[in-house]
Design a protein around this motif. Structure first.
Motif, short mmCIF file in Angstrom:
data_model
loop_
_atom_site.label_atom_id
_atom_site.label_comp_id
_atom_site.label_asym_id
_atom_site.label_seq_id
_atom_site.Cartn_x
_atom_site.Cartn_y
_atom_site.Cartn_z
N HIS A 33 11.84 -3.59 -1.57
CA HIS A 33 11.13 -2.51 -2.25
C HIS A 33 10.70 -2.90 -3.66
N ILE A 34 11.49 -3.77 -4.27
CA ILE A 34 11.09 -4.31 -5.58
C ILE A 34 9.84 -5.18 -5.40
N ILE A 35 9.88 -6.04 -4.41
CA ILE A 35 8.73 -6.93 -4.16
C ILE A 35 7.47 -6.10 -3.88
N ALA A 36 7.60 -5.09 -3.02
CA ALA A 36 6.43 -4.26 -2.69
C ALA A 36 5.93 -3.50 -3.92
N GLY A 37 6.86 -3.01 -4.74
CA GLY A 37 6.46 -2.29 -5.95
C GLY A 37 5.72 -3.19 -6.93
N GLN A 38 6.26 -4.38 -7.17
CA GLN A 38 5.56 -5.31 -8.09
C GLN A 38 4.19 -5.68 -7.53
N ASN A 86 9.55 1.99 -7.43
CA ASN A 86 9.50 2.02 -5.96
C ASN A 86 10.91 2.04 -5.37
N ARG A 87 11.81 1.25 -5.95
CA ARG A 87 13.17 1.19 -5.41
C ARG A 87 13.89 2.54 -5.62
N VAL A 88 13.75 3.10 -6.82
CA VAL A 88 14.45 4.35 -7.13
C VAL A 88 13.87 5.51 -6.32
N ALA A 89 12.56 5.48 -6.07
CA ALA A 89 11.93 6.55 -5.30
C ALA A 89 12.55 6.65 -3.90
N LEU A 90 13.11 5.55 -3.41
CA LEU A 90 13.66 5.53 -2.05
C LEU A 90 15.16 5.79 -2.01
N GLU A 137 0.83 -1.22 0.00
CA GLU A 137 0.00 0.00 0.00
C GLU A 137 0.86 1.26 0.00
N ALA A 138 1.96 1.22 0.76
CA ALA A 138 2.85 2.38 0.79
C ALA A 138 3.45 2.62 -0.60
N ALA A 139 3.83 1.54 -1.27
CA ALA A 139 4.37 1.67 -2.63
C ALA A 139 3.31 2.27 -3.56
N ALA A 140 2.08 1.78 -3.45
CA ALA A 140 1.01 2.28 -4.32
C ALA A 140 0.79 3.78 -4.07
N GLY A 141 0.83 4.19 -2.81
CA GLY A 141 0.66 5.60 -2.50
C GLY A 141 1.81 6.44 -3.01
N ARG A 142 3.01 5.94 -2.82
CA ARG A 142 4.24 6.64 -3.23
C ARG A 142 4.26 6.84 -4.74
#
Lengths: 324, 324
Positions: free
Chosen positions: A152-157, A59-63, A10-15
């Motif tokens: 972060h890759i896993i959360a993004g996918q 998601n990974r690059v955003a962090l 959810e955090a990834a989706a929001g980000r």
């Protein structure tokens, strides 16, 4: 043990809101009739760079910190992760070097170059992409963006799976089954985390090419199995030799099982996607639908979501697959 | 003189809510770079039956009385209208007969048959489809569903343009230009009605295949012109000989002009759609993008909407067009 949580997804989706394409769920009477099931298709070839890989890379690059960004990015990939990392890096003005096998599909190598990345080709048999990438990271300070074994890759996918289950539930429907392709298992681990959190009764399955069904066999045995090698597949995107160190424990916990499909079953599914959905799907992107169409999962009369994970395929390969 | 109104198009959109796919507006950095413009792509190959024609047919059939429905439907078409009418008729349980040229693309004839319609093939050179259709209507009482010269068909097709302008405005953007392909001009007449009502400053252009640019020449001269014939085009969907009696007065009032594109320009646009958008578009469905890509309209630096009107194309033709 690392476990992705629904909060991570959810955090990834929001980000990433506004950066990702929320791909629709498509339904075709022709696909339903061919499969004997209600099939909801998630067309991730419509995602930026033509595959779901853009989600995890974003998601990974955003962090990344400003200091890290100044040193650049390095990644290795046979294609879809490469293009995604290259495009995300370009979007943030970060220099990127991508290590790709010399025999990767032309569409994927050219796709990576045109997003502005430096491509370092290597010999799949004589060189190690991990060593080349680590060497670049060591010399330049570049951050390695791994294809799947990264939280972060896993959360993004996983945002793909989150969109699937949210769209199904928003439509007032329930979902019996979701099938996603697996190479390293990142899309599956993140998406299964989201789907099972929102809809515990949905069964999640992996699909892989025959001969590369390491995840299916690992799920059956309970320990990471390795592909024997020495076989060919049309599915260049799904050739990882063994389940990921971070992804496998998640998938072992959440998945109902895994199935494998042949090249002929992949081609039949590509023809159906061409004919009924008017979408370009790559061989490695269609294994979930191939599994339903070939009866590899017990989908008859049920509601099944399939993620078509990418569409980066050379015209000649595509033409041969659709029977032109 | 008949003029479609925005109220007609809005009524169609309301009537058909839930029956149509609201296709998205897609944007690709690769397409933008190739065109030197901000290009918003409306992918109507993702509509039911693979083309926008499902919109008009749905609107016309929705207005049939129970008595009319009992007598059935007859239509003539080289393909996309045929499939749309067949599918809409099947959805409502109405028997349908479709008169199609014997040399229509196989994908379109088979597509029509699989939706359950009776297909009556005719010889394009020796027979008249209008006479065959009228004869069937006379003998059976079937209602003729014309491809474009009908107020309800025009209003139904206009829902595509309404979605375009509503989505653009909802995103807080403005639209400089919209380009839509023309055969009989129904999609254009309905869509221009909607677009100009909501955004009067948007210029609407028609695109046609070279040698079949009857609308462009008619717009220039102010009176309906006829194609000379004797030339070939890849765009089987856009071969109407002259502008429609109902559609031309609307298009003459609302359009900024018309352009024509060659087969080579069509193929270049099909390759771009394959490569950057992962969509299957038929030759006759890509002329608006071909016009932007080839510089036939002054789109540089502007925001331009292009409707890709269909994706029903045989695999062999598609493969040849994308250079496989």
């Amino acid at each position: 043990m690392f476990a992705a949580t629904i909060a991570d997804v959810e955090a990834a989706a929001g980000r990433l809101a506004g950066q990702l394409i929320h791909t629709p769920l498509l339904e075709s009477p022709l696909v339903n009739a061919a499969c004997g099931a209600r099939v909801l298709v998630k067309p991730e070839m419509l995602q930026h760079t033509g595959s779901f890989k853009f989600r995890g890379a974003s998601n990974r690059v955003a962090l990344m910190t400003p200091q890290e960004r100044a040193c650049g990015i390095v990644a290795w990939s046979s294609g879809n992760h490469a293009q995604a990392v290259a495009a995300v890096a370009a979007r943030h003005g970060i220099p990127a070097t991508i290590v790709m096998p010399a025999d990767a599909p032309r569409a994927k190598v050219e796709g990576t170059r045109r997003y502005g990345a430096t491509v370092r080709l290597y010999d799949r048999l004589a060189e190690s992409r991990e060593e080349i990438g680590a060497d670049i990271a060591l010399k330049t300070g570049a951050v390695i963006i791994p294809p799947y074994d990264d939280p972060h890759i896993i959360a993004g996918q996983g945002t793909a799976g989150l969109e699937v289950i949210e769209d199904v539930l928003a439509g007032g429907d329930s979902l019996d089954m979701a099938i996603l392709g697996s190479s390293g298992g990142g899309l599956l681990a993140g998406s299964a985390t989201a789907i099972k959190a929102r809809s515990p009764q949905t069964q999640v399955f992996s699909s892989e090419p025959a001969g590369f069904d390491d995840l299916a066999r690992s799920l059956a045995s309970g320990v990471p199995e390795r592909n024997a090698g020495g076989v060919a597949t049309l599915c260049d995107a799904l050739m990882a030799p063994t389940p990921g160190a971070l992804t496998f424990p998640i998938n072992r916990t959440l998945l109902a099982g895994g199935v494998a499909v042949t090249d002929e079953e992949v081609k039949a599914a590509m023809r159906l996607v061409y004919d009924a959905l008017k979408l370009v799907v790559e061989p490695g992107g269609v294994t979930p639908l191939a599994a339903v169409l070939a009866g590899k999962v017990d989908a008859k009369g049920r509601t099944v979501a399939v993620v078509l994970s990418g569409g980066n395929v050379d015209p000649t390969t595509f033409a041969a697959c659709i029977g032109a």
